[in-house]
Enzyme design. Structure first.
Site, PDB file in Angstrom:
ATOM      1  N   GLY A  53       0.729  -1.239   0.082  1.00 53.25           N
ATOM      2  CA  GLY A  53      -0.005  -0.186  -0.068  1.00 53.25           C
ATOM      3  C   GLY A  53       0.884   1.203   0.147  1.00 53.25           C
ATOM      4  N   GLY A  55       1.556   4.929   1.539  1.00 49.99           N
ATOM      5  CA  GLY A  55       1.719   5.630   2.777  1.00 49.99           C
ATOM      6  C   GLY A  55       3.179   5.109   3.641  1.00 49.99           C
ATOM      7  CG  HIS A  56       3.994   1.692   4.235  1.00 53.56           C
ATOM      8  ND1 HIS A  56       3.457   2.159   5.551  1.00 53.56           N
ATOM      9  CD2 HIS A  56       2.768   0.982   3.705  1.00 53.56           C
ATOM     10  CE1 HIS A  56       2.126   1.449   5.759  1.00 53.56           C
ATOM     11  NE2 HIS A  56       2.045   0.756   4.786  1.00 53.56           N
ATOM     12  CG  ASP A 109       0.359  -7.111   0.482  1.00 56.71           C
ATOM     13  OD1 ASP A 109      -0.281  -6.358  -0.390  1.00 56.71           O
ATOM     14  OD2 ASP A 109       0.848  -6.432   1.497  1.00 56.71           O
ATOM     15  CG  HIS A 216      -1.005  -1.200   7.854  1.00 50.31           C
ATOM     16  ND1 HIS A 216      -0.378  -2.437   7.786  1.00 50.31           N
ATOM     17  CD2 HIS A 216      -0.518  -0.684   6.801  1.00 50.31           C
ATOM     18  CE1 HIS A 216       0.369  -2.548   6.694  1.00 50.31           C
ATOM     19  NE2 HIS A 216       0.171  -1.415   6.063  1.00 50.31           N
TER      20      HIS A 216
END
Length: 330
Positions: A53, A55-56, A109, A216
């Site tokens: 995702g 955001g990392h 994933d 998360h």
């Protein structure tokens, strides 16, 4: 919510457009911005694909480039990429030596990478998979732990082996060796805000922190008053060494990772405290990495990863120069 964006629903694609416009060494395929890969592949080299995702950053796509990875399926914020996106990336960067899927240990994933591997098999492209699972506090069972910042060492070792034209089995073995010798402990002092939600994904009090918090926002093992950097270093290393003993005289790499809103000054304070403990234990430090390697939007906090140097080949892999739009090591 205060963010420099156009609209929450276009956050990921707008970010990707910016990356492509600034960096000619990467591109996208199948007219899908989220199918991110190197612009030029090397014939005969094992292709390494990751995904996860948004955001990392720099995880995951930030490690696509020379000496590291070849492609990345990009999901929405804290969301998995689709199996089709992973498949399309793999098809594009396959160079005739097979594909290694290397990604974090998260249910969505795993499902989508497994489906992509089945699709590749139908095209007679050999694919293997390995997941990073280095977050000690997330589970007592190593097979069900989350993959966090320690996956950096798997990227480095597998990427180096592939760059030296190792076989698919050899590249997988290099990733496995790094996985077996890496452990991580993380902690948060503030939450983050997912653009499409618009408010913090968990809450912490003014002087409260969370030990073991996931990237998360997954719950940690305790919430309590903020500890000093020295106390956090001691607790984190104690947890790591109980799970992965390191003997006097053995050699390790250290990764001090910021979660998105932690200053470099603070990270270096933490790094110094970690080094003091390792020196007292007479554990040798081969190399130290300090900075943002796997973030969680604008979460404040950090993680500490220890990677044991199993042999001289592993040291060479860690030291190998790499270059991506996000990370360069000389």
């Amino acid at each position: 919510m205060k963010k420099i964006i156009n609209a929450p629903e276009t956050y990921t694609d707008d970010m990707l457009r910016g990356i492509y416009s600034a960096n000619p060494m990467v591109k996208y395929v199948e007219d899908d911005l989220r199918c991110y890969c190197i612009a030029e592949k090397k014939p005969g080299k094992v292709a390494i694909i990751t995904g996860g995702g948004t955001g990392h950053l720099p995880l995951f796509l930030g490690y696509v480039g020379d000496g590291l990875l070849d492609g990345c399926g990009v999901g929405g914020v804290f969301q998995s990429p689709s199996s089709e996106q992973i498949y399309n990336v793999a098809k594009e960067v396959d160079a005739g030596a097979g594909v290694l899927f290397l990604y974090g240990n998260y249910t969505g994933d795993i499902m989508n990478f497994d489906m992509a591997a089945e699709m590749l098999e139908m095209d007679d492209i050999e694919a293997r998979s390995i997941v990073g699972a280095d977050d000690v506090n997330s589970n007592a069972d190593p097979d069900t732990r989350r993959g966090v910042a320690g996956i950096f060492f798997m990227y480095k070792c597998a990427g180096a082996k592939a760059a030296k034209m190792g076989t698919l089995d050899e590249v997988l073995a290099a990733a496995q060796k790094a996985k077996d010798n890496t452990r991580t402990v993380g902690f948060a002092i503030t939450p983050c805000i997912i653009p499409e939600i618009g408010h913090p994904n968990f809450t912490l009090g003014e002087n409260e922190m969370a030990m073991g918090m996931g990237i998360h926002g997954e719950p940690g093992i305790w919430n309590g008053p903020i500890k000093t950097a020295a106390e956090l270093a001691e607790e984190s290393l104690d947890t790591i060494f109980k799970d992965m003993p390191v003997e006097e005289g053995e050699e390790v790499c250290v990764l001090i990772n910021g979660l998105g809103a932690t200053s470099l000054e603070e990270l270096y304070i933490l790094s110094g405290n970690v080094r003091e403990i390792l020196d007292k234990k007479k554990i040798k430090v081969f190399r130290t990495f300090v900075g943002e390697y796997a973030t969680s939007m604008e979460m404040a906090g950090a993680s500490i990863s220890i990677c044991k140097m199993a042999d001289e080949e592993m040291k060479e892999q860690i030291n190998m120069p790499v270059h991506t739009p996000f990370y360069t090591q000389i």
